[in-house]
Write a protein that holds these residues in place. Structure first.
Motif, short mmCIF file in Angstrom:
data_model
loop_
_atom_site.label_atom_id
_atom_site.label_comp_id
_atom_site.label_asym_id
_atom_site.label_seq_id
_atom_site.Cartn_x
_atom_site.Cartn_y
_atom_site.Cartn_z
N VAL A 255 -3.00 3.30 6.53
CA VAL A 255 -2.01 2.27 6.23
C VAL A 255 -1.19 1.96 7.48
N ILE A 256 -0.90 3.02 8.24
CA ILE A 256 -0.23 2.86 9.54
C ILE A 256 -1.25 3.16 10.62
N GLU A 257 -1.55 2.20 11.46
CA GLU A 257 -2.50 2.41 12.54
C GLU A 257 -2.24 1.40 13.65
N GLY A 258 -2.90 1.64 14.78
CA GLY A 258 -2.79 0.70 15.90
C GLY A 258 -1.52 0.84 16.70
N MET A 259 -0.73 1.92 16.46
CA MET A 259 0.50 2.12 17.21
C MET A 259 0.18 2.94 18.47
N HIS B 150 0.84 -1.21 0.00
CA HIS B 150 0.00 0.00 0.00
C HIS B 150 0.87 1.26 0.00
N CYS B 151 1.97 1.20 0.73
CA CYS B 151 2.89 2.34 0.79
C CYS B 151 3.44 2.67 -0.59
N LEU B 152 3.84 1.64 -1.34
CA LEU B 152 4.37 1.85 -2.69
C LEU B 152 3.30 2.46 -3.60
N LEU B 153 2.06 1.99 -3.46
CA LEU B 153 0.97 2.54 -4.28
C LEU B 153 0.74 4.01 -3.95
N TYR B 154 0.90 4.39 -2.68
CA TYR B 154 0.75 5.79 -2.29
C TYR B 154 1.76 6.67 -3.02
N CYS B 155 2.98 6.14 -3.22
CA CYS B 155 4.02 6.93 -3.89
C CYS B 155 3.63 7.29 -5.32
N ALA B 156 2.78 6.46 -5.94
CA ALA B 156 2.34 6.72 -7.31
C ALA B 156 1.40 7.92 -7.38
N LEU B 157 0.89 8.39 -6.23
CA LEU B 157 0.02 9.57 -6.22
C LEU B 157 0.80 10.85 -6.50
N TYR B 158 2.12 10.79 -6.36
CA TYR B 158 2.97 11.97 -6.60
C TYR B 158 3.33 12.05 -8.09
N PRO B 159 3.71 13.24 -8.55
CA PRO B 159 4.08 13.39 -9.97
C PRO B 159 5.30 12.54 -10.32
N LEU C 54 0.34 8.22 4.98
CA LEU C 54 0.10 6.81 5.32
C LEU C 54 -0.67 6.70 6.64
N ILE C 55 -0.38 7.59 7.58
CA ILE C 55 -1.12 7.60 8.85
C ILE C 55 -2.56 8.03 8.61
N ALA C 56 -2.71 9.14 7.82
CA ALA C 56 -4.05 9.64 7.54
C ALA C 56 -4.89 8.63 6.77
N ASN D 189 1.62 5.58 19.83
CA ASN D 189 1.72 7.03 19.75
C ASN D 189 2.26 7.43 18.38
N ARG D 190 2.34 8.74 18.18
CA ARG D 190 2.75 9.26 16.88
C ARG D 190 4.21 8.91 16.55
N CYS D 191 5.04 8.92 17.58
CA CYS D 191 6.45 8.56 17.36
C CYS D 191 6.56 7.13 16.85
N ALA D 192 5.77 6.22 17.45
CA ALA D 192 5.79 4.82 17.00
C ALA D 192 5.25 4.69 15.58
N GLU D 193 4.27 5.53 15.23
CA GLU D 193 3.73 5.51 13.86
C GLU D 193 4.81 5.92 12.86
N PHE D 194 5.59 6.94 13.20
CA PHE D 194 6.65 7.38 12.30
C PHE D 194 7.75 6.33 12.20
N ASP D 195 8.06 5.68 13.32
CA ASP D 195 9.05 4.60 13.27
C ASP D 195 8.59 3.50 12.32
N LYS D 196 7.30 3.16 12.40
CA LYS D 196 6.74 2.13 11.51
C LYS D 196 6.84 2.58 10.05
N GLY D 197 6.53 3.87 9.80
CA GLY D 197 6.61 4.39 8.44
C GLY D 197 8.02 4.33 7.88
N HIS D 198 9.00 4.74 8.68
CA HIS D 198 10.39 4.69 8.22
C HIS D 198 10.82 3.25 7.96
N ALA D 199 10.36 2.32 8.82
CA ALA D 199 10.71 0.91 8.62
C ALA D 199 10.15 0.39 7.29
#
Length: 849
Positions: free
Chosen positions: A419-423, A391-400, A414-416, A425-435
């Motif tokens: 795609v990333i949920e259930g963490m 899903h993350c890769l598909l999100y990247c296709a939304l950009y030019p 991805l949070i909005a 706190n916000r810091c944990a969500e960003f850690d998941k996104g970077h991973a």
């Protein structure tokens, strides 16, 4: 007698006129100094707001407008001039008062003018120059075949008989990679060409857009109101004045006449050359280029590259035959080889290898070459172990196309989007996104890009991988992507199908109605109120937008960004947005915030409000009750509200401050201490453990920043900045009871009367306009991660307590130190007598008067 007295009176008037002015200046000096400081404080507040906006608006490919940069420099200069006046007034020389009084009045007028010029209602940044003279990030050249391809192109560039070169070959063969190496080589070798320019051509050639890209690359400007023909004539006239350049047009899909765009024909006289890359051989022929076909890798090079990416140790004898067959299915294309090999990395079961081979053969059977490439790349997408990276890769296709995507911004989406949920706190969500992004980079489905300090990070999609993802999203999940294609109206109605899940119209020129950022829309339709499944509404930078319809029904909304929009009031129904996690109201035209509205947004993790307004203020209790809030930027009413907000200091729920990453205290007139004596030593472990950035500015009553004991909780502090705290005397105060500070794992140790302290991750220390500052710390500081030291406007500060590493008994700079900026270098003292000689090459002297 009367005539004589009249003459004397006239003489007295003539003499008294200048004397009277001097007396007036003399008497009113203190009063005028107070006025000057108040007005300068307002200008510095605007400076801080502008710098905050710049942090939001700056991303790769963007740069600060020259007028903004000049204004910031002028503010800095004005601060230095006022500091000089302060010092002269403090010396109290009677004969100077009249001169100073006159100078202060002049400075008041200049500060007023400076304040007016700092009203930047539009964006603070502009698109960066594509031809900026920085090395392009690229990968290592693979195989002798690719090396021979590159040398053939270089030979054509050196050949005076060849003026236009066409580099062609199948997608994924490495055309752009080769040309990036050529570009970087031309930057270094300037013997034949003075300039090299890189422009990525839009897939559907839009003349206006291409003219704009080329003009930007050459640092030229074209009127947006002229026709294509007039713009072409203007561009041609400007480029005709340039000589000895190489223009690289990357990824062309169709030919065009150079004169239609405004590009002069390359000739021996102008010593210019044109290089284009394309998948289509016919484009090279029709453009009149000498053709160079980028050859595929040999079978041996293919196998070696596959082994390198999958891991030579993992290909056991029972797998090797299957692995070689999979490598052959990659069609000798570097991109396909790398992505497929990475997708098989770590697979040891020969059954999985056989299954992968069968999947590849079935998916690529009976289709053309480019279809095979897409299926090969899709294989790597399918073999991602987790659904969320897909899903993350598909999100990247939304950009030019060819867009540098800021990591932080993408993770926000991805949070909005859920795609990333259930963490927790916000810091944990960003850690998941970077991973997740790291996983996609490791699979070679995304490319990592960083600035030279590694502070800003982006990701980028290869155009073939984007084509593959758009192919997927044309079916399920279904996206409508018209990003960066120069739209000036909504896409045709037949494209708006009922089962659309996501729509991207970003970076276009639609003038009336739009639901995404950075556009000139003026009206948002009332129908937006009915989009009950919407999870993100992004209207950042829509400065013509004055009104947003009711959002009461948008209860699924997780992100609302109205920053730098033109709204005057917040949308109705905001209190119903119970799922909202991110709210950005950094809008300078916003007039009022209804009381009690934020306390109902119980899911908020991020809240930003325009801070320079006199009316946009929030109750401390209202912010404090948002238990999930991790980032707050805004203005409280007064000291009592700040006390209410910070009441958790005395009895803190540990988790409340464990996740605090950045703390900025601005213009708190009655703040006298950050933490009163003894409290810091008794705080629970973990408090402030995530704090990276601490900034205090415009707090005129505080004298000491904090006790050394607080450092036990600041192990991760990276950035410490203190500005315009005019009573500040000491940054780190020695603890009154040191025995309560030290522990087994402490970053403090005793040394005679003072402790040696350590800030192991501190990278940036900035102390500016602290006229009474005498000491940073009376002991010694160990800061081996330090990169930047800035000290100016601190006339009483004489000592920098930094401990330098010793090599053979002699001091050396901290290993990461890049710059020392100061206006008082000669007056500063260091711990070691030879420190100045060692640090001198890193000094950037700044004159503040």
């Amino acid at each position: 007698m009367m005539e004589l007295s009249g003459a004397i009176l006239e003489i007295v008037k003539i003499i008294w006129a200048p004397i009277g002015k001097c007396v007036k200046y003399h008497r009113s000096l203190e009063e005028k100094m107070m006025i000057l400081h108040k007005k300068l404080e307002v200008v510095n507040s605007r400076k801080e707001d502008i710098e905050s906006r710049m942090d939001v608006e700056l991303r790769s490919g963007k740069q600060v407008k020259k007028e903004v940069k000049l204004w910031l420099e002028n503010v800095q200069k004005m601060n230095g001039e006022v500091e000089t006046i302060d010092q002269e007034v403090e010396e109290g020389k009677f004969v100077s008062r009249a001169r100073l009084g006159k100078l202060v009045i002049k400075k008041i007028l200049e500060v007023d003018e400076l304040h007016q010029k700092g009203s930047f209602m539009d964006r603070l940044v502009v698109d960066g120059l594509e031809g900026d003279k920085m090395m392009l990030p690229t990968t290592v050249i693979v195989g002798d075949t690719t090396g021979r391809n590159m040398e053939a192109i270089w030979a054509c560039l050196m050949d005076d008989d060849v003026r236009k070169v066409g580099v062609h070959g199948i997608g994924g063969v490495g055309k752009t990679t080769i040309m990036k190496h050529i570009y970087n080589r031309l930057l270094v070798d300037t013997s034949k060409f003075d300039n090299v320019i890189w422009v990525t051509v839009p897939k559907t050639t839009d003349v206006i857009q291409l003219q704009g890209k080329i003009a930007h690359a050459f640092e030229l400007s074209l009127s947006e109101n002229e026709s294509e023909t007039i713009r072409a004539a203007n561009l041609h006239a400007m480029l005709r004045m340039r000589k000895r350049y190489v223009l690289i047009l990357d990824d062309m899909w169709e030919e065009f006449d150079l004169e239609d765009i405004g590009i002069p024909e390359p000739t021996r006289d102008n010593e210019c050359k044109l290089v284009l890359t394309t998948r289509l051989s016919d484009v090279c022929v029709r453009m009149g280029c000498k053709k160079i076909k980028v050859q595929l890798l040999s079978e041996k090079e293919t196998w070696n590259l596959f082994l390198e990416k999958v891991g030579r140790d993992l290909v056991t004898p029972d797998i090797e035959t299957i692995a070689k067959d999979i490598a052959k299915e990659c069609g000798r294309l570097p991109l396909a080889i790398i992505t497929i090999a990475r997708s098989m990395k770590g697979v040891v079961d020969h059954c999985e290898w056989r299954n992968a081979l069968e999947e590849l053969r079935v998916s690529t059977s009976g289709i053309n070459d480019m279809g095979k490439v897409h299926e090969q790349l899709k294989f790597s997408y399918i073999h991602l172990q987790d659904e969320r990276p897909r899903h993350c890769l598909l999100y990247c296709a939304l950009y030019p196309e060819d867009f540098l995507i800021r990591r932080k911004e993408l993770i926000e989406h991805l949070i909005a989007g859920g795609v990333i949920e259930g963490m927790k706190n916000r810091c944990a969500e960003f850690d998941k996104g970077h991973a997740m992004l790291n996983k996609l980079e490791n699979a070679c489905l995304l490319k990592s890009v960083a600035d030279h300090n590694n502070d800003m990070k982006w990701v980028k999609m290869h155009d073939l991988i984007r084509d593959m993802t758009l192919q997927i999203t044309s079916r399920s999940p279904k996206f409508l992507v018209e990003a960066g294609v120069n739209l000036r109206d909504f896409p045709n109605i037949e494209k708006w199908e009922k089962n659309l899940e996501k729509v991207s119209l970003m970076h276009n020129y639609i003038l009336e109605v739009l639901d995404l950022s950075d556009t000139s829309l003026e009206i948002l339709p009332d129908s937006i109120s009915g989009l009950e499944n919407l999870t993100a509404l992004l209207l950042r930078g829509c400065n013509r937008l004055k009104y947003v319809p009711s959002l009461a029904k948008l209860t699924a909304l997780r992100k609302l960004d109205l920053s730098h929009s033109g709204i005057k009031e917040i949308p109705q129904g905001m209190e119903m947005l119970v799922s909202l996690k991110y709210l950005n109201l950094y809008a300078c035209n916003l007039e009022i915030l209804p009381a009690g509205i934020f306390s109902k947004l119980t899911s908020l993790q991020f809240l930003m409000i325009y801070g320079a307004s006199k009316t946009l203020k929030v109750k401390g209790e209202e912010v404090a009750c948002l238990r999930k809030l991790e980032t707050f930027a805004g203005q409280l009413y007064d000291q009592n509200d700040f006390n209410a907000y910070s009441a958790y200091f005395n009895c803190p729920p540990a988790s409340y401050f464990e996740n605090l990453v950045s703390l900025k205290l601005i213009r708190l007139c009655n703040l006298s201490v950050l933490l009163s004596g003894g409290i810091a030593a008794s705080l629970p472990s973990g408090i402030f453990s995530a704090l990276k950035n601490l900034s205090i500015s415009g707090c005129p009553s505080i004298k000491k920043l904090f006790e050394v004991s607080l450092l036990l909780h600041l192990q991760n502090l990276e950035d410490l900045r203190v500005y315009r705290c005019y009573q500040m005397e000491e940054i780190l105060e020695q603890a009154t009871r040191p025995e309560y500070v030290l522990g087994e794992s402490s970053n403090l140790c005793t040394n005679n009367d003072f402790m040696t302290i350590s800030l192991p991750l501190l990278r940036h220390l900035s102390l500016e306009f602290l006229p009474k500052l005498e000491s940073i710390y009376r002991g010694t500081m160990v800061c081996h991660s330090l990169q930047v030291i800035q000290v100016f406007g601190c006339p009483k500060l004489k000592r920098i307590p930094l401990s330098l590493p010793l090599i053979d008994g002699q001091p050396s700079p901290p290993p990461k130190l890049e710059r020392i900026s100061t206006s008082t270098w000669e007056a500063l003292e260091w711990e070691h007598p030879n420190a100045k000689n060692v640090l001198q090459p890193l000094v950037r002297s700044v004159q503040t008067s």
